[in-house]
Design an enzyme around this catalytic site. Sequence first.
Site, mmCIF file in Angstrom:
data_model
loop_
_atom_site.group_PDB
_atom_site.id
_atom_site.type_symbol
_atom_site.label_atom_id
_atom_site.label_comp_id
_atom_site.label_asym_id
_atom_site.label_seq_id
_atom_site.Cartn_x
_atom_site.Cartn_y
_atom_site.Cartn_z
ATOM 1 N N ARG A 180 0.827 -1.205 0.000
ATOM 2 C CA ARG A 180 0.000 0.000 0.000
ATOM 3 C C ARG A 180 0.864 1.259 0.000
ATOM 4 O O ARG A 180 0.423 2.321 -0.430
ATOM 5 C CB ARG A 180 -0.942 -0.027 1.215
ATOM 6 C CG ARG A 180 -1.818 1.194 1.347
ATOM 7 C CD ARG A 180 -3.013 0.951 2.253
ATOM 8 N NE ARG A 180 -2.737 0.162 3.428
ATOM 9 C CZ ARG A 180 -2.176 0.623 4.551
ATOM 10 N NH1 ARG A 180 -1.810 1.892 4.626
ATOM 11 N NH2 ARG A 180 -1.989 -0.175 5.586
ATOM 12 N N TYR A 193 -14.028 21.992 -11.750
ATOM 13 C CA TYR A 193 -14.581 20.665 -12.020
ATOM 14 C C TYR A 193 -15.717 20.394 -11.035
ATOM 15 O O TYR A 193 -15.548 20.553 -9.820
ATOM 16 C CB TYR A 193 -13.429 19.666 -11.847
ATOM 17 C CG TYR A 193 -13.695 18.214 -12.062
ATOM 18 C CD1 TYR A 193 -14.383 17.747 -13.184
ATOM 19 C CD2 TYR A 193 -13.189 17.279 -11.159
ATOM 20 C CE1 TYR A 193 -14.574 16.384 -13.383
ATOM 21 C CE2 TYR A 193 -13.369 15.915 -11.351
ATOM 22 C CZ TYR A 193 -14.062 15.481 -12.463
ATOM 23 O OH TYR A 193 -14.244 14.130 -12.655
ATOM 24 N N ASP A 249 -5.441 22.488 -10.344
ATOM 25 C CA ASP A 249 -5.793 21.334 -11.169
ATOM 26 C C ASP A 249 -5.191 21.591 -12.550
ATOM 27 O O ASP A 249 -5.632 22.464 -13.292
ATOM 28 C CB ASP A 249 -7.312 21.187 -11.256
ATOM 29 C CG ASP A 249 -7.732 19.904 -11.968
ATOM 30 O OD1 ASP A 249 -7.003 19.459 -12.875
ATOM 31 O OD2 ASP A 249 -8.807 19.356 -11.646
ATOM 32 N N LYS A 292 -6.925 10.995 -17.734
ATOM 33 C CA LYS A 292 -7.087 11.718 -18.985
ATOM 34 C C LYS A 292 -5.799 11.691 -19.809
ATOM 35 O O LYS A 292 -5.423 10.635 -20.292
ATOM 36 C CB LYS A 292 -7.627 13.108 -18.682
ATOM 37 C CG LYS A 292 -9.015 13.013 -18.013
ATOM 38 C CD LYS A 292 -9.609 14.325 -17.622
ATOM 39 C CE LYS A 292 -11.063 14.182 -17.183
ATOM 40 N NZ LYS A 292 -11.251 13.390 -15.957
#
Length: 395
Positions: free
Chosen positions: A59, A112, A184, A209
């Site tokens: 992890r 967003y 962002d 993306k």
Amino acid sequence: MSKSNNADTELVIAGRRKEWTHGIVNPPVYRASTCVFETYAQLRERAEDPGAKHLFYARKGTPTHWALTEAITELEGGAGTMLYPSGIAAVTGAMLALVKAGDHVLITDSAYEPTRSFANGLMKDMGVETTYYDPMIGAGIEDLFRENTSLIVAESPGSLTFEVQDLPAIIAAAKKRDIMVMVDNTWATPLLLKPLEMGADVSVHACTKYIGGHSDVMLGSATANERAFKRLQTVAFQLGQTVSPDDAFLGLRGLRTLGVRLKQHEQNALTVAKWLKDHPMVSRVLHPAFPDCPGHDVWKRDFAGSSGLFSVVLKGGGYSDTAALVDGRKYFKMGFSWGGFESLILPSNPAYARTATPWKAEGPLIRLHIGLEDTDDLIADLAEGLDLYKAKAGL
């Protein structure tokens, strides 16, 4: 492996340490949960710094993850990068790391929508107050500062309406009050904009993306400077934020071709956008490279180019008429994401997610992602759809 000042070269060599690749071009996919220790001394040594690039528990990362985080960190020019299972997880994870109950946050009104939903939901429940600001505010953002303002969340350009923010002015104002700034940077990628070099504290990507580039992975990243990275890392570990090694591998694979893909996305998008600008059914093209797009001069000053995502505002009609445009397209399919090799089309009404700057337009807004198809085919597909829309709207 030595660094390069050339982004195209860096995309190829970054993260390919010999101890991670063992002579293979791509770092292997280390599928793991448990990592074992040879001695108790080794266990104690690694437990003292589980975030270091040594095996502790999967992890906390494996060479597959580290190759991607190191590559993104080098491209962004940061102190470190954390990975998240989606773009919005990167946004929210970074915000949680940078604020506390009782704080005040400033978020661009063009953000967003899931970012806004998080601020209006969980953050509000936690006792964090949000004010949305005009994306064109620039240095005027200082007028919105309060004693408890701790974070500014910028997104440039905006997700639907593509206002380009004056990030240097916003960052300069924030520094006067020691306020963190998070950007962002998904639209631009590290190749077109480097927020950390401008003085921002965190640069976030929906790697789903452009970095992934193939519409086959959910992935997010947050790269931070020295003062913010440890906070990001600590909170990510406490929340158990992690990604699968397979997803990290897909992100790394996509990153290698980001440069050539982004250049083609830019070229294709500009070709289609220029055609749309002259179309009788198009009122406005919201593309940062166009002079009439809000913040165009800032884009020219700060960005190294443009990507494949932009919007158009239609002349008249209503959203109920847009089915005639978007249904049945041969190449433009409807989808909420973007940044992959395929073209996408999406009717979107910004009015539902604006409070500081009300959205008014002559007709519906259509967001387009221009993929890697032949532009003649894309233009023909849009031309047919716009003719159908004109007939349906009675224009």
